[in-house]
Every structure is written in structure tokens, then in C-alpha cells.
Scaffold this active site. Structure first.
Site, PDB file in Angstrom:
ATOM      1  N   LYS A  69      -2.611  -1.465  -3.585  1.00  0.00           N
ATOM      2  CA  LYS A  69      -3.228   0.006  -3.774  1.00  0.00           C
ATOM      3  C   LYS A  69      -2.295   1.050  -3.925  1.00  0.00           C
ATOM      4  O   LYS A  69      -1.302   0.876  -3.138  1.00  0.00           O
ATOM      5  CB  LYS A  69      -4.439  -0.122  -2.747  1.00  0.00           C
ATOM      6  N   LYS A  96       0.783  -1.127  -0.088  1.00  0.00           N
ATOM      7  CA  LYS A  96      -0.020   0.035   0.080  1.00  0.00           C
ATOM      8  C   LYS A  96       0.902   1.322  -0.027  1.00  0.00           C
ATOM      9  O   LYS A  96       1.642   1.381   0.892  1.00  0.00           O
ATOM     10  CB  LYS A  96      -0.964   0.047   1.367  1.00  0.00           C
TER      11      LYS A  96
HETATM   12  C1  PBG Z   1      -7.247   3.151   5.918  1.00  0.00           C
HETATM   13  C2  PBG Z   1      -7.683   3.000   4.344  1.00  0.00           C
HETATM   14  C3  PBG Z   1      -7.333   4.061   3.433  1.00  0.00           C
HETATM   15  C4  PBG Z   1      -7.939   3.504   2.191  1.00  0.00           C
HETATM   16  C5  PBG Z   1      -8.304   2.263   2.592  1.00  0.00           C
HETATM   17  N1  PBG Z   1      -7.983   1.881   3.861  1.00  0.00           N
HETATM   18  C6  PBG Z   1      -6.985   5.487   3.567  1.00  0.00           C
HETATM   19  C7  PBG Z   1      -5.404   5.859   4.113  1.00  0.00           C
HETATM   20  O1  PBG Z   1      -4.605   4.978   3.874  1.00  0.00           O
HETATM   21  O2  PBG Z   1      -5.277   6.903   4.134  1.00  0.00           O
HETATM   22  C8  PBG Z   1      -7.884   4.368   0.996  1.00  0.00           C
HETATM   23  C9  PBG Z   1      -9.108   3.801  -0.004  1.00  0.00           C
HETATM   24  C10 PBG Z   1      -9.301   4.767  -0.986  1.00  0.00           C
HETATM   25  O3  PBG Z   1      -8.839   5.835  -1.104  1.00  0.00           O
HETATM   26  O4  PBG Z   1     -10.551   4.406  -1.745  1.00  0.00           O
HETATM   27  N2  PBG Z   1      -5.731   2.917   6.343  1.00  0.00           N
END
Ligand code: PBG
Length: 311
Positions: A236, A183
Site C-alpha cells: 500500500k 507500506k
Molecule cells: C495504521 C494504518 C493506516 C492505514 C492503514 N493502517 C494509517 C497510517 O499508517 O497512517 C491507512 C489506510 C488508508 O489510508 O486507507 N497504521
């Protein structure tokens, strides 16, 4: 003939729809930067789930907006937390759908970071190991409430191992872990933070999310999560990182998903609203590209629209 010789296909069963659960009743509040995406109270989420099931979607990914936040993220692991309540309701009324519960603290901490924070004046640090305990507690509580899969997205080091251990201990040895293994610290999460009210109040997420320049490091992160017991991995964002998805597919023989995140959705919706891109074609093209790069399944805010198109 094109269909016959097509190399990759999309099907509704490989699409997962994220839902943002909020307190209240009859609440359906649109997120301004994500037209067509809503904060839903549980009764509304149940209706949304029924529609998702009728469209043949693979499942739901659940996020929560708690009534209040604190430093220990207690809303994340409370028995009557918003997602826990949602899981019970959805489980009894939409049992056909796979229910995936996001495991993270950022929606539940007042400061908006994904872990526990130690502050010393201007200086702050994310306490990795103290966070693990709370994350594991959250995962167990979500499994107990009926989550079919738990999906840690916090990016603390060592969390998969600790979550696996605590799940097993609590008798949830059959609950798989879908780890957000790679991520990246991305600007494309902006609209999500509006949707989930989870923007960090100070600093940023670069100390725990990954540097977008690093593909080899992403492979190491995946390797570690699998060694700790992750059953599936999630990548992601998706579109700006297709090469990373492809590399992961080549290197790891495990179920692999990709998350077409909020900013990817917002960007396309903005262009659709102006008539600058053709909605159906652009949407399907991004999804098929993510599949072609190697994702088995896709988490996307377009899940329903795409499933309608596919049927
Ligand atoms: C929580 C999380 C996030 C997303 C999914 N789980 C936000 C982040 O890390 O700030 C983002 C998903 C999206 O942008 O659709 N940590």
C-alpha cells in the site's frame, strides 16, 4: 468476446471492505473527506457486514476508534477493546465473512504514532522493540476475540516474528498473518487519519514507513516478513505504486493483496462529485489495474459499490 479473452477479472470475493468501529449505539458518522464511508458503532457495523456478506465480498478489515487513548495503547490489546467487541459481535452474526483485524497502535496512542514513543524535550524516538511486545499482545487479543487473520500495519522491524511466536504460544497457530510488508510513508493516508483519529501529534511516520522512492528496499522488507513467518503480504498504497505490486508479484509466490487507500478513494470521489470523472468506469478501471499489476485481492472503500456493479 471481450469477456472471453480478458486477461484479468474482478470478483466480489477478492474485495475486502475496511470498517471503522466506534463506541456507542446507532452511530453512523460520515467521514468528511470520504463520502460514503462511516464511523460505525458495532450494531451498525453488523448491518454493514450483513450487506457485505450478501454482496459476496471476501471479508472485512477492522479498525477501531477507542473511547480513550494512552501511551501504552491499552485500547489496542484490551479484552473489551472496541475491535475485540466488534469481532465477537460480527463473528456471531456475520460468520460467513472473513474477519481481518488490523494490528497497529496509532489509533490507540495519545500521540498517534504506530509504536511506543520515548520523548526527550523536542527530540523523540520510536522504541521499536518495546512496541513489538504491545503489538504481539494486540494480535493475540484480536485472535482470541475471533479474528480470522491478523494484519500488522505498524511497520516496526521484527514484528511478524514476534507476533507469530506469541500467537503460537497462545494456541493460535492456525491464525494467519497478513503483513503490510511494503507500506510507504504516503500522503494518501490523510483521510484515513481523520476516519481513525490517528494523525501523529508531532513528527511523522518516515522513520518506520518506507520511502516512496525505494522499490528494491520494498522487496527486502517483503523478504524479511516472509522469513519471519508472514503468510500473505499487503502492499500500500496501490495506484501510485503499481510497479512495486508488479515487482512483488514477480518475485514472491505468496498470496498478495493491495490496499487502495483512503486518499485514492477521496481523490476519485472528489472528481465524481464534480462530474469530472465517470464513477463506474473510473472505479472499475482502478480496481482492474491493481489486479493486472498482480494483486490477488484488494482492500478498497469501493468494495460494495464495485460488487454491486459486478453482479
Ligand atoms: C495504521 C494504518 C493506516 C492505514 C492503514 N493502517 C494509517 C497510517 O499508517 O497512517 C491507512 C489506510 C488508508 O489510508 O486507507 N497504521
Amino acid at each position: 468476446m471481450r469477456s472471453l479473452v480478458r486477461e484479468v477479472h474482478l470478483h466480489p470475493g477478492a474485495l475486502i471492505l475496511p470498517l471503522f468501529l466506534c463506541p456507542g449505539e446507532g452511530v453512523r458518522r460520515e467521514i468528511s473527506s470520504m463520502p460514503g464511508v462511516f464511523n460505525l458503532s458495532i450494531d451498525e457495523a453488523v448491518k454493514e457486514a450483513a450487506e457485505a456478506a450478501a454482496l459476496g465480498l471476501g471479508g472485512l478489515l477492522l479498525f477501531g476508534l477507542p473511547a480513550s487513548k494512552d501511551d501504552q495503547a491499552s485500547g489496542a490489546w484490551a479484552d473489551d477493546g472496541i475491535v475485540q467487541q466488534g469481532l465477537r459481535a460480527l463473528k456471531s452474526q456475520a460468520s460467513k465473512l472473513l474477519l481481518i483485524a488490523d494490528v497497529c497502535l496509532c489509533e490507540y496512542t495519545a500521540h498517534g504514532h504506530c509504536g511506543v514513543v520515548r520523548r526527550d524535550g523536542e527530540h523523540y524516538e520510536i522504541e521499536n522493540d518495546a512496541s513489538l511486545e504491545l503489538l504481539a499482545k494486540t494480535a493475540v487479543s484480536l485472535a482470541r476475540a475471533g479474528a480470522d487473520i491478523v494484519a500488522p500495519s505498524d511497520m516496526m522491524d521484527g514484528r511478524v516474528g514476534v507476533i507469530r511466536g506469541e500467537l503460537d504460544e497462545a494456541g493460535f497457530d492456525q491464525t494467519p498473518i497478513l503483513s503490510y510488508a511494503a507500506k510507504f510513508a504516503s500522503s494518501f493516508y490523510g483521510p484515513f487519519r481523520e476516519a481513525a483519529g490517528s494523525a501523529p501529534q508531532f513528527g511523522d511516520r518516515h522513520t518506520y514507513q518506507m520511502d516512496g522512492a525505494n522499490l528494491r528496499e520494498a522487496m527486502r522488507e517483503i523478504d524479511q516478513d516472509l522469513a519471519e513467518g508472514a503468510d500473505m503480504i499487503l502492499m500500500k498504497p496501490a495506484l501510485p505504486y503499481l510497479d512495486v505490486i508488479h515487482a512483488a508479484r514477480e518475485q514472491f509466490d505468496v498470496p498478495l493483496g493491495a490496499y487502495q487507500v483512503s486518499g485514492e478513494y477521496a481523490m476519485l470521489e472528489a472528481a465524481f462529485a464534480r462530474g469530472w470523472l465517470d464513477r463506474e468506469r473510473a472505479m472499475m478501471e482502478t480496481l482492474i489495474s491493481i489486479r493486472r499489476a498482480g494483486a490477488d485481492f484488494i482492500v478498497t472503500y469501493f468494495a460494495q459499490q464495485a460488487a454491486r456493479r459486478l453482479s
